[in-house]
Design an enzyme around this catalytic site. Structure first.
Site, PDB file in Angstrom:
ATOM      1  N   ASN A   9       0.866  -1.183   0.000  1.00 39.62           N
ATOM      2  CA  ASN A   9       0.000   0.000   0.000  1.00 39.62           C
ATOM      3  C   ASN A   9       0.902   1.233   0.000  1.00 39.62           C
ATOM      4  OD1 ASN A   9      -1.767   2.077   0.586  1.00 39.62           O
ATOM      5  ND2 ASN A   9      -2.140   1.438   2.712  1.00 39.62           N
ATOM      6  N   LYS A  11       0.036   4.307  -0.180  1.00 35.49           N
ATOM      7  CA  LYS A  11      -0.587   5.510   0.415  1.00 35.49           C
ATOM      8  C   LYS A  11      -0.373   6.698  -0.536  1.00 35.49           C
ATOM      9  CE  LYS A  11       0.165   3.324   4.798  1.00 35.49           C
ATOM     10  NZ  LYS A  11       0.233   3.432   6.237  1.00 35.49           N
ATOM     11  N   HIS A  95      -9.327   0.983   5.115  1.00 34.50           N
ATOM     12  CA  HIS A  95      -7.997   1.142   5.725  1.00 34.50           C
ATOM     13  C   HIS A  95      -8.131   2.089   6.926  1.00 34.50           C
ATOM     14  CE1 HIS A  95      -3.900   2.524   6.371  1.00 34.50           C
ATOM     15  NE2 HIS A  95      -3.537   1.365   5.849  1.00 34.50           N
ATOM     16  N   GLU A  97      -6.500   4.528   7.915  1.00 34.98           N
ATOM     17  CA  GLU A  97      -6.383   5.971   7.632  1.00 34.98           C
ATOM     18  C   GLU A  97      -7.678   6.513   7.040  1.00 34.98           C
ATOM     19  OE1 GLU A  97      -2.679   5.605   5.517  1.00 34.98           O
ATOM     20  OE2 GLU A  97      -1.781   4.994   7.412  1.00 34.98           O
ATOM     21  N   GLU A 166      -4.944  -5.015  10.676  1.00 33.01           N
ATOM     22  CA  GLU A 166      -3.900  -4.011  10.843  1.00 33.01           C
ATOM     23  C   GLU A 166      -4.141  -3.231  12.138  1.00 33.01           C
ATOM     24  OE1 GLU A 166      -1.959  -2.846   6.853  1.00 33.01           O
ATOM     25  OE2 GLU A 166      -3.727  -1.622   7.140  1.00 33.01           O
ATOM     26  N   GLY A 172       2.998   2.215  10.642  1.00 32.37           N
ATOM     27  CA  GLY A 172       3.958   3.305  10.472  1.00 32.37           C
ATOM     28  C   GLY A 172       4.717   3.669  11.735  1.00 32.37           C
ATOM     29  N   SER A 212       3.898  -2.182  10.077  1.00 34.54           N
ATOM     30  CA  SER A 212       5.358  -2.212  10.219  1.00 34.54           C
ATOM     31  C   SER A 212       5.990  -3.539   9.776  1.00 34.54           C
ATOM     32  CB  SER A 212       5.771  -1.855  11.652  1.00 34.54           C
ATOM     33  OG  SER A 212       5.380  -0.528  11.951  1.00 34.54           O
TER      34      SER A 212
HETATM   35  P1  PGA Z   1       3.212   0.307   7.495  1.00 34.24           P
HETATM   36  O1  PGA Z   1       1.721   0.516   6.914  1.00 34.24           O
HETATM   37  O2  PGA Z   1       3.736  -0.972   6.890  1.00 34.24           O
HETATM   38  O3  PGA Z   1       3.977   1.520   7.024  1.00 34.24           O
HETATM   39  O4  PGA Z   1       3.092   0.211   8.969  1.00 34.24           O
HETATM   40  C1  PGA Z   1       0.833  -0.574   6.729  1.00 34.24           C
HETATM   41  C2  PGA Z   1      -0.488  -0.082   6.175  1.00 34.24           C
HETATM   42  O5  PGA Z   1      -0.959   0.983   6.576  1.00 34.24           O
HETATM   43  O6  PGA Z   1      -1.125  -0.750   5.321  1.00 34.24           O
END
Ligand code: PGA
Length: 249
Positions: A9, A11, A95, A97, A166, A172, A212
């Site tokens: 992803n 983003k 997601h 976010e 997640e 992140g 992560s």
């Molecule tokens: P990250 O994000 O691997 O940077 O933690 C995962 C995601 O939001 O799908």
């Protein structure tokens, strides 16, 4: 047998030029049978991804969001049908976010899943608890509420969707759920899928872990029971890093 799924992803990273550069450099040596590799670029870079991935059928593409309507006065949005026409086979839906930054509700998530399935897009439905919810011992309550809302509107028949767990506190942050924690939560999700669809159909739904994930921890996470794949944010932006993750699949 469920496929192993390695998803990236991006983003709001990588415009068209950076997307072309990524595909130029991305050449993983995949295991046999190969995992399903899916990249979710920003929608504005999707056509650059389609062009630069030519001749590389092993990499599928997806969009990070869709609107539930087919068309209309929805400035800034795109529909599931448009995503398919532009070359997407998958859509991330719900997601964290989208839920926490843009206020997307469980109900909207459900409508988007229905819209995706109606156009033949495979939804990758994301669920996960915040740190506060985890500390309050509410992990199962939250993820099952999110899952129930997501599968509630699904039509009869084999569920053609993927699920991604997640935990919001792991996205992140460099913090990852332990393989045991991931396995326990995935077992809870799979139990609910069994109840909803019966074991045979539930068995077809891959459950991905995200938060992560990087080359150094992907192998132990994929080895955890009921972890069928990974959804990778930051570590999917760099071609050699994402290739190393894909090679672990
Ligand atoms: P990250 O994000 O691997 O940077 O933690 C995962 C995601 O939001 O799908």
């Amino acid at each position: 047998m469920r496929p192993t799924v390695i998803a990236g992803n991006w983003k709001m990273h990588h415009g068209p030029a950076a997307t072309r550069e990524f595909f130029h450099d991305f050449s993983p040596e995949l295991s046999d049978p190969p995992p399903t590799v899916v990249i979710f670029p920003p929608a504005i870079s999707l056509s650059a991804a389609v062009e630069s991935r030519r001749g590389r059928p092993e990499v599928a593409l997806g969009v990070q969001n869709i609107h539930w309507e087919a068309s209309g006065a929805f400035t800034g949005e795109h529909s599931a049908g448009m995503a398919v026409a532009a070359g997407a086979r998958f859509a991330l839906i719900g997601h964290s976010e989208r839920r926490h930054v843009f206020g997307e509700t469980d109900e909207e998530v459900g409508r988007k899943i229905t819209a995706a399935l109606g156009e033949g897009l495979t939804p990758v439905v994301c669920v996960g608890e915040t740190l506060e919810e985890r500390q309050a011992g509410r992990v199962d309550e939250v993820i099952l509420r999110q899952l129930d809302a997501a599968i509630h509107p699904l039509p009869e028949g084999a569920p053609r969707f993927f699920l991604a767990y997640e935990p919001v506190w792991a996205i992140g942050t460099g913090e990852t759920a332990t393989p045991d924690d991931a396995a326990a939560t995935h077992a809870t999700l799979r139990g609910r899928l069994n109840q909803a669809f019966g074991p045979e159909r539930a068995d077809e739904v891959p459950i991905l872990y995200g938060g992560s994930v990087k080359p150094s921890n992907v192998t132990e996470l994929l080895a955890a029971s009921d972890v069928d794949g990974v959804l990778v944010g930051g570590a999917s932006l760099d071609a050699p890093s994402f290739a190393a993750i894909a090679e672990a699949g």
